[in-house]
Design a protein around this motif. Structure first.
Motif, mmCIF file in Angstrom:
data_model
loop_
_atom_site.group_PDB
_atom_site.id
_atom_site.type_symbol
_atom_site.label_atom_id
_atom_site.label_comp_id
_atom_site.label_asym_id
_atom_site.label_seq_id
_atom_site.Cartn_x
_atom_site.Cartn_y
_atom_site.Cartn_z
ATOM 1 N N GLN A 117 4.728 -17.102 20.889
ATOM 2 C CA GLN A 117 4.435 -15.532 20.856
ATOM 3 C C GLN A 117 3.687 -14.750 19.520
ATOM 4 O O GLN A 117 3.238 -14.168 19.976
ATOM 5 C CB GLN A 117 6.228 -14.683 20.901
ATOM 6 C CG GLN A 117 7.230 -15.118 21.825
ATOM 7 C CD GLN A 117 8.182 -14.438 21.105
ATOM 8 O OE1 GLN A 117 8.374 -14.878 20.056
ATOM 9 N NE2 GLN A 117 8.539 -13.831 22.244
ATOM 10 N N THR A 118 3.585 -15.909 18.695
ATOM 11 C CA THR A 118 2.767 -15.335 17.508
ATOM 12 C C THR A 118 1.304 -15.557 17.403
ATOM 13 O O THR A 118 0.175 -14.749 17.133
ATOM 14 C CB THR A 118 2.863 -15.896 16.352
ATOM 15 O OG1 THR A 118 3.894 -15.137 15.963
ATOM 16 C CG2 THR A 118 2.026 -15.064 15.382
ATOM 17 N N ARG A 119 0.788 -16.573 18.811
ATOM 18 C CA ARG A 119 -0.244 -17.310 19.185
ATOM 19 C C ARG A 119 -1.071 -16.101 19.580
ATOM 20 O O ARG A 119 -1.799 -15.764 20.044
ATOM 21 C CB ARG A 119 -0.324 -18.360 19.189
ATOM 22 C CG ARG A 119 -0.340 -19.272 17.750
ATOM 23 C CD ARG A 119 -0.080 -21.153 18.941
ATOM 24 N NE ARG A 119 -0.166 -21.846 17.391
ATOM 25 C CZ ARG A 119 0.076 -22.623 17.362
ATOM 26 N NH1 ARG A 119 0.356 -23.287 18.459
ATOM 27 N NH2 ARG A 119 0.006 -24.184 16.238
ATOM 28 N N GLN A 120 -0.103 -15.544 20.406
ATOM 29 C CA GLN A 120 -0.607 -14.382 21.434
ATOM 30 C C GLN A 120 -0.480 -13.179 20.848
ATOM 31 O O GLN A 120 -2.096 -12.330 21.205
ATOM 32 C CB GLN A 120 0.259 -14.276 22.555
ATOM 33 C CG GLN A 120 0.797 -15.374 23.524
ATOM 34 C CD GLN A 120 2.131 -15.093 24.358
ATOM 35 O OE1 GLN A 120 3.396 -14.031 24.482
ATOM 36 N NE2 GLN A 120 2.938 -16.249 25.318
ATOM 37 N N LEU A 121 -0.183 -12.768 19.798
ATOM 38 C CA LEU A 121 -0.751 -11.781 19.318
ATOM 39 C C LEU A 121 -1.410 -11.743 18.598
ATOM 40 O O LEU A 121 -2.707 -11.083 18.514
ATOM 41 C CB LEU A 121 0.835 -11.539 18.423
ATOM 42 C CG LEU A 121 0.122 -10.581 17.047
ATOM 43 C CD1 LEU A 121 1.043 -8.945 17.942
ATOM 44 C CD2 LEU A 121 0.730 -10.512 15.701
ATOM 45 N N GLU B 116 -7.740 -10.944 18.406
ATOM 46 C CA GLU B 116 -8.492 -11.465 17.959
ATOM 47 C C GLU B 116 -7.997 -11.529 15.856
ATOM 48 O O GLU B 116 -9.404 -11.290 15.453
ATOM 49 C CB GLU B 116 -9.795 -10.889 18.278
ATOM 50 C CG GLU B 116 -9.670 -10.814 19.599
ATOM 51 C CD GLU B 116 -11.570 -10.272 20.146
ATOM 52 O OE1 GLU B 116 -12.019 -9.614 19.443
ATOM 53 O OE2 GLU B 116 -11.645 -10.313 21.303
ATOM 54 N N ILE B 117 -7.019 -11.705 15.723
ATOM 55 C CA ILE B 117 -7.156 -11.538 14.059
ATOM 56 C C ILE B 117 -7.540 -13.139 13.828
ATOM 57 O O ILE B 117 -7.665 -14.480 14.297
ATOM 58 C CB ILE B 117 -5.312 -12.233 13.843
ATOM 59 C CG1 ILE B 117 -5.126 -10.826 14.672
ATOM 60 C CG2 ILE B 117 -5.024 -12.533 12.038
ATOM 61 C CD1 ILE B 117 -3.478 -10.884 14.337
ATOM 62 N N ASP B 118 -8.377 -13.200 12.508
ATOM 63 C CA ASP B 118 -8.952 -14.756 12.458
ATOM 64 C C ASP B 118 -8.818 -15.308 10.973
ATOM 65 O O ASP B 118 -9.510 -15.627 10.926
ATOM 66 C CB ASP B 118 -10.472 -14.171 12.167
ATOM 67 C CG ASP B 118 -10.798 -13.154 11.252
ATOM 68 O OD1 ASP B 118 -10.391 -12.774 10.682
ATOM 69 O OD2 ASP B 118 -11.623 -13.014 11.081
#
Length: 179
Positions: free
Chosen positions: A116-120, A125-127
């Motif tokens: 779920q966090t990877r989907q967020l 587009e968090i780097d």
């Protein structure tokens, strides 16, 4: 007969009044009064030592409280299924970047699963890495008394709780003071 009825009525009135007084005393005694050292919505007492933690990140690393010694740390707890969290994400991403320049670490901490966090991360587009601390699987959420999302906990350079709570007016005051 009228005398007995009158006495019974007086006795009943006294019992009701006594019950009311006891109830009011109980309410007063059990009321939670704000602690002057704790902001009204802070889950942890201000000035207390921050609970230690170890949490995995979305990029496979891990962080603990000791990784932030000597820097102010702001943990922001979010959930990918929380609409207020999603609305705050652009602000948090921008704020994290500006605070890093001041040696302040704003660490977004997800209480959801890695997937779920990877989907967020993909959605916004968090780097940078996000801590993963799923409720019930990592003690960080329980130790920091995370009762809702989005919430935050501010920790001083020497590992003491400075405040925390929901991302509302107290959050706005903190952010204004840091920027």
């Amino acid at each position: 007969m009228d005398n007995i009825f009158g006495l019974a009525l007086i006795a009943l009135g006294l019992i009701v009044a006594f019950n009311l007084l006891l109830t009011l005393a109980l309410i007063k005694k059990t009321s939670i009064l704000p602690n002057p050292t704790t902001p009204s919505n802070s889950p942890l007492p201000v000035g207390s030592a921050a609970p230690t933690f170890l949490a995995e990140t979305t990029d496979g690393g891990a962080y603990s409280l000791s990784d932030f010694v000597g820097r102010k740390l702001i943990l922001v707890f979010v959930s990918p299924t929380c609409n207020p969290c999603l609305m705050k994400m652009p602000e948090l991403i921008r704020l994290r970047s500006s605070l890093l320049k001041k040696n302040i670490s704003l660490v977004i901490t997800s209480i959801a699963s890695m997937e779920q966090t990877r989907q967020l991360i993909h959605q916004f587009e968090i780097d940078f890495p996000i801590l993963i601390a799923p409720r019930g699987e990592n003690s960080l959420v329980e130790n920091y008394a995370v009762y809702a999302t989005p919430t935050f906990c501010s920790i001083s350079e020497d590992g003491k709780i400075e405040g925390g709570g929901e991302l509302n007016s107290e959050w706005t005051t903190l952010v204004s003071a840091l920027e």
